[in-house]
Design an enzyme around this catalytic site. Structure first.
Site, short mmCIF file in Angstrom:
data_model
loop_
_atom_site.label_atom_id
_atom_site.label_comp_id
_atom_site.label_asym_id
_atom_site.label_seq_id
_atom_site.Cartn_x
_atom_site.Cartn_y
_atom_site.Cartn_z
N HIS A 198 0.82 -1.21 0.00
CA HIS A 198 0.00 0.00 0.00
C HIS A 198 0.86 1.26 0.00
CE1 HIS A 198 -3.61 2.37 0.74
NE2 HIS A 198 -2.99 2.98 1.72
N HIS A 247 -10.02 3.74 -0.99
CA HIS A 247 -10.30 3.26 0.36
C HIS A 247 -11.16 2.01 0.23
CE1 HIS A 247 -10.03 5.05 4.63
NE2 HIS A 247 -8.82 4.91 4.12
#
Length: 739
Positions: A34, A85
Site C-alpha cells: 500500500h 479506500h
C-alpha cells in the site's frame, strides 16, 4: 501481517541490530504494498508525467498543474489527487468511504490548496445481490455525509456493477483544489532546526495497521476481524482543519506539510524529512492523545483522522498554536527536523526515557525492495455473439435498464454539488464544469466585452470494468479516451490526469498480467492524447474468497475552456441530430466489453478505437464551442441506445434512423457497441459541424428532435419506440430498488 523474513534480514543488516517492536511495525507498514508500491512501481515509469502545465508531478501528496490563462498576472494553480479506500469500505462502508474523502482532501491541504471539488468512482458486485446494495447504501451515505459536512461539492464520478467486485468493492475518490501560486508548499522538509507541529484531532487507537491491512486479501471474516483497522472520521473537525490550513498558508507559517494517512504519524513525519534528505527528533509523549496509556507503537501507527504534520520555523510556532486554538484544534510541538536519523523517544511505565525508533529516514521510506513477479498476458477473446440473438427491443430494454447504464440520480442527489457556488454543470452529464472566476480564459482581451468571463474547469472520472475485464490493454486505452471525450463534449481541452490503478493479488501471474495490461493501455492512450499523468494511487490485493476484481484503471481528468456556457447532454426542439463517429478505421461496431454481451452472453475483443483520437477530440471540442451547437453527448457504456435515451427529456424526444450494419454483429453492433471517441451532436448548422470535423471523423445525420415525447429508432429495417415515461421507468433501476 508480520514483517517478512527477507525484509527483516535486510533491515537487520542495515541497522546492525535487531529492530525494536516499534521499528518493526513501522517497516511492516511503510514497506507494505500500500505504501511502497513494491509490485507496481516497476511498471509506473510507463506514464508520461511532464508537460507545460505541470508544476509538481508524482511523488507528493497531490499533483499541481497550472491553468492556462489570458496573462500571467492572474495565474492559478490547481491540485489534483486521487485515492482508494477499498478494504475499509468493505469492512465498514460508511466510515471507510467517509475517511477516504477526508484523506484525499487533506492531501489537497498539504499542498497549500483549498479543496473545490470531489469526484467519486464506485464499483460494487452484482446489483441483484443484497450485500452489494448494503455496501452501496453505506458507501454513498459515507461520502455524502463527509463531503456535505466539510462543504466540498461532489460534482461528478461513476458507479459500476460487476459480479467480481462482490467480495471487494472499490471506492476511488479524486479531489481538485484551488491554489494561488504563492501558497504552494510541498512535503519536502526544508531545514534542520525547524519544528514539527501536529495540528488537528487527538490521536486514538483507531486505524491501527491500516496500511498493512490494505496490502492483503480480504478473507471471509474481514467485516468483524479487521474493523479496528478502519478509521473513524469527524468531518466537522476536518472543516475546521481546512479553514485553519488556509490561514496558516496565507500567513506563510508553513515550510512543508504532510497529512496523516497511511501509517499515521510515523508515515507522515518520516516521509516528510526523508524527502528533504533529513532526519527528525520526535518526542512521542508530546503528541496530544485521545486515550490514556497509548504505547509508542500505537502513537506512531494509529491512523486517527483529521491530523496534519507541519514543518514550522521556531519563530512561527506560537502563531501556529494561536491559529489552531482559534479553530478549536489540538496542537502539539512534537519535535524538530535534524540532520541525523529519524529518532523517536518515549517515557516508559517506569519513567525512563527510551529510544524506540532510530533509523535512517530515507531507508525507512524508500528502502523496500521491489518485487519481481511472474506475469501472464491475458488472451484476447474471440468473437462469440448471443445465440439466439434477442429482439432489438428486448435488448434495448435490458441494456437501458442495466444498473451500469441506468440513471445514477439516487447516488448524486445525496451529494451537495453546488456548495461553493462554482458548479456550472453538475452530476448526470458527461463531465462536470466549474467556474474559475479568478482567471480569464486564454485569448480573451481584458478590454473586451467578455473580460469577466471565467475559465471553465471540466472534470471527468471513472473506468469501465467490462472493457478492461475483456481486454486489459484495449479496455484501458478506451477508459482514457472516454474520459477525454467527456471533456471534449463540453468544449474543454485536457490539462492533466491522475489514476487509481486497482488490481487483485499480484502474486497470481494472470492477475499481475491483467494489471500490467491496464498500466500499458492507460499510459499509451494518455501519451497519444498528450495528457500528462501527474500522480495517482495503486491499490492491489483486491482479492477475496470470491476471487480477484477486474483490473480497474480509474482515471480522473481535468480540462479547461473559455467560459462556462457549455452544451449539455439534453436535447431541445431545435436543429438536427448528428453522429460523429468512425474515420477510415471503420465503424465502431465491436461489442467487446459491452453491456449487451454482459446481459445476453458472448465475447469479443476490446472496444473499437479511432486511428487518430487526438484529431477526433480536437474536432469534438471545436464543435462543442460553436454557438449553433445545442447539445453534445458522448457514446460509451450502452452504446448509441443508451446515449439516445439519455439525450431525451420529459418533453422532447427523438426520431432517428441509424446507419446500416457493416459487421456480423448486425443491428446489435450499431445500437450497442461502446467504442469511445464518438458523440451525438444537436446543431442548427450541420454544415458547420461537417466543416469542422473534416477528415477527423465521419458526420452522419440521424434525425431530429420531436415534441411528442417519444424516442423512435429505426435500424436495419426494424423500428421501435418508447415514450419518455417508459424511458424514465427503464432508467430508474437503482432509484426504484433503493428508495
Amino acid at each position: 501481517m508480520s514483517l517478512p523474513e527477507s525484509d527483516r534480514e535486510l533491515i537487520v543488516d542495515a541497522l546492525g541490530r535487531e529492530p525494536t517492536a516499534a521499528e518493526s511495525a513501522l517497516f511492516e507498514n511503510l514497506w507494505s504494498e500500500h505504501c511502497a508500491y513494491r509490485s507496481s512501481r516497476p511498471l509506473l515509469s510507463a506514464f508520461e508525467s511532464e508537460g507545460e502545465s505541470v508544476v509538481v508531478g508524482p511523488g507528493d501528496d497531490a499533483a499541481v498543474v497550472e491553468v492556462p490563462t489570458a496573462d500571467e498576472s492572474d495565474d492559478l494553480y490547481l491540485t489534483l489527487g486521487i485515492e482508494s479506500h477499498n478494504h475499509p469500505s468493505y469492512v465498514d462502508p460508511f466510515d471507510g468511504a467517509a475517511t477516504g474523502v477526508g484523506g484525499i482532501v487533506r492531501d489537497t491541504l498539504s499542498m497549500g490548496a483549498y479543496p473545490i471539488a470531489l469526484a467519486d468512482s464506485l464499483y460494487f458486485g452484482s446489483f441483484e445481490d443484497e450485500h452489494s446494495k448494503y455496501l452501496m447504501d453505506g458507501v454513498v451515505e459515507g461520502i455524502s455525509h463527509y463531503g456535505n459536512c466539510i462543504g466540498v461539492p461532489t460534482v461528478t464520478g461513476s458507479a459500476d456493477f460487476h459480479a467480481d467486485y462482490e467480495g471487494n468493492p472499490l471506492v476511488n475518490v479524486a479531489c481538485v483544489g484551488r491554489l494561488p501560486p504563492e501558497n504552494l508548499i510541498t512535503a519536502v522538509a526544508q531545514e534542520p532546526g525547524n519544528k514539527l507541529v501536529l495540528v488537528g484531532n487527538a490521536t486514538g487507537r483507531d486505524g491501527l495497521g491500516g496500511a498493512s491491512f490494505a496490502s492483503e486479501d480480504l478473507d471471509e471474516d474481514a467485516e468483524t476481524e479487521d474493523r479496528p483497522a478502519v478509521q473513524v472520521g469527524d468531518p466537522y473537525a476536518e472543516k475546521l482543519l481546512i479553514e485553519a490550513n488556509e490561514v496558516l498558508v496565507d500567513e506563510d507559517l508553513v515550510e512543508s506539510a504532510r497529512d496523516l494517512g497511511a501509517a499515521g504519524l510515523g508515515g507522515a513525519s518520516s516521509e516528510l524529512v526523508a524527502k528533504g534528505g533529513l532526519g527528525a527528533a520526535i518526542d512521542l509523549d508530546r503528541v496530544h492523545q485521545r486515550e490514556p496509556n497509548m504505547s509508542p507503537l500505537e502513537i506512531l501507527l494509529a491512523e486517527s483522522q483529521e491530523r496534519m504534520c507541519y514543518e514550522v520555523r521556531p519563530e512561527h510556532v506560537d502563531r501556529v498554536a494561536e491559529v489552531a486554538d482559534r479553530f478549536d484544534l489540538g496542537c502539539s510541538v512534537i519535535g524538530e527536523v535534524t540532520e541525523g536519523n529519524y529518532v523517536c523517544t518515549y517515557t516508559d511505565d517506569a519513567g525512563e526515557r527510551e529510544i524506540v525508533v532510530d533509523v535512517d529516514a530515507e531507508f525507512l521510506g524508500e528502502g523496500a525492495p521491489m518485487n519481481d513477479l511472474e506475469s501472464v498476458t491475458p488472451e484476447t477473446p474471440s468473437t462469440t455473439l448471443p445465440d439466439p440473438a434477442p429482439a432489438l427491443s428486448e435488448a434495448f430494454e435490458a441494456v437501458v435498464a442495466s444498473p451500469n447504464t441506468a440513471s445514477k440520480r439516487w447516488i448524486y442527489r445525496q451529494y451537495d454539488h453546488e456548495v461553493g457556488v462554482r458548479t456550472s454543470l453538475g452530476p448526470g452529464d458527461d463531465a462536470a464544469v466549474l467556474a474559475l472566476p479568478e482567471v480569464s480564459p486564454p485569448g480573451v482581451d481584458a478590454a473586451g466585452d467578455v473580460a469577466d468571463e471565467p475559465v471553465g474547469l471540466a472534470i471527468s472520472a471513472g473506468a469501465a470494468p467490462h472493457w478492461t475485464a475483456s481486454d486489459p490493454v484495449a479496455g484501458a486505452k478506451a477508459v482514457a479516451l472516454e474520459n477525454a471525450t467527456n471533456l471534449a463534449a463540453k468544449g474543454a481541452t485536457p490539462i492533466a490526469a491522475v489514476d487509481c490503478l486497482n488490481g487483485g493479488n499480484p502474486e497470481k501471474p494472470d492477475v499481475y498480467g491483467g494489471f500490467s495490461g491496464i498500466v500499458d493501455g492507460l499510459a499509451s492512450m494518455c501519451e497519444t492524447l498528450s495528457v500528462p499523468v501527474v500522480g495517482g494511487n495503486v491499490s492491489l490485493y483486491n482479492d477475496s474468497v470470491s476471487g480477484p476484481i477486474p483490473p480497474t484503471p480509474t482515471l480522473a481528468m481535468i480540462g479547461s475552456r473559455p467560459g462556462v456556457d457549455v452544451p449539455t447532454a439534453s436535447v431541445d426542439t431545435e436543429g438536427e441530430l448528428l453522429l460523429i463517429d468512425a474515420d477510415d478505421s471503420g465503424p465502431a461496431e465491436s461489442l467487446g466489453g459491452s453491456e449487451y454481451l454482459a446481459q445476453f452472453g458472448g465475447t469479443a475483443p476490446g472496444p473499437d478505437l479511432p486511428t487518430d483520437p487526438s484529431a477526433r477530440l480536437d474536432a469534438i471540442t471545436a464543435v462543442a464551442r460553436e454557438p449553433t451547437t445545442r447539445a453534445v453527448h458522448d457514446i460509451s457504456q450502452g452504446g448509441l441506445a443508451v446515449a439516445l435515451a439519455e439525450l431525451c427529456t420529459p418533453h422532447v424526444g427523438l426520431s432517428v434512423s441509424l446507419p446500416e450494419p457493416t459487421t456480423d454483429a448486425g443491428a446489435a453492433g450499431v445500437l450497442f457497441a461502446e467504442g469511445p471517441g464518438r458523440v451525438l451532436v444537436q446543431t442548427t448548422d450541420p454544415t458547420a459541424v461537417r466543416k469542422i470535423v473534416g477528415d477527423a471523423g465521419r458526420v452522419r445525420s440521424l434525425g431530429h428532435p420531436t415534441d411528442d415525447g417519444t424516442l423512435s429508432i429505426t435500424v436495419d429495417d426494424t423500428s421501435f419506440e418508447y415514450t419518455m415515461a417508459e424511458i424514465r421507468s427503464l432508467r430508474s433501476t437503482i432509484v426504484d430498488a433503493l428508495e
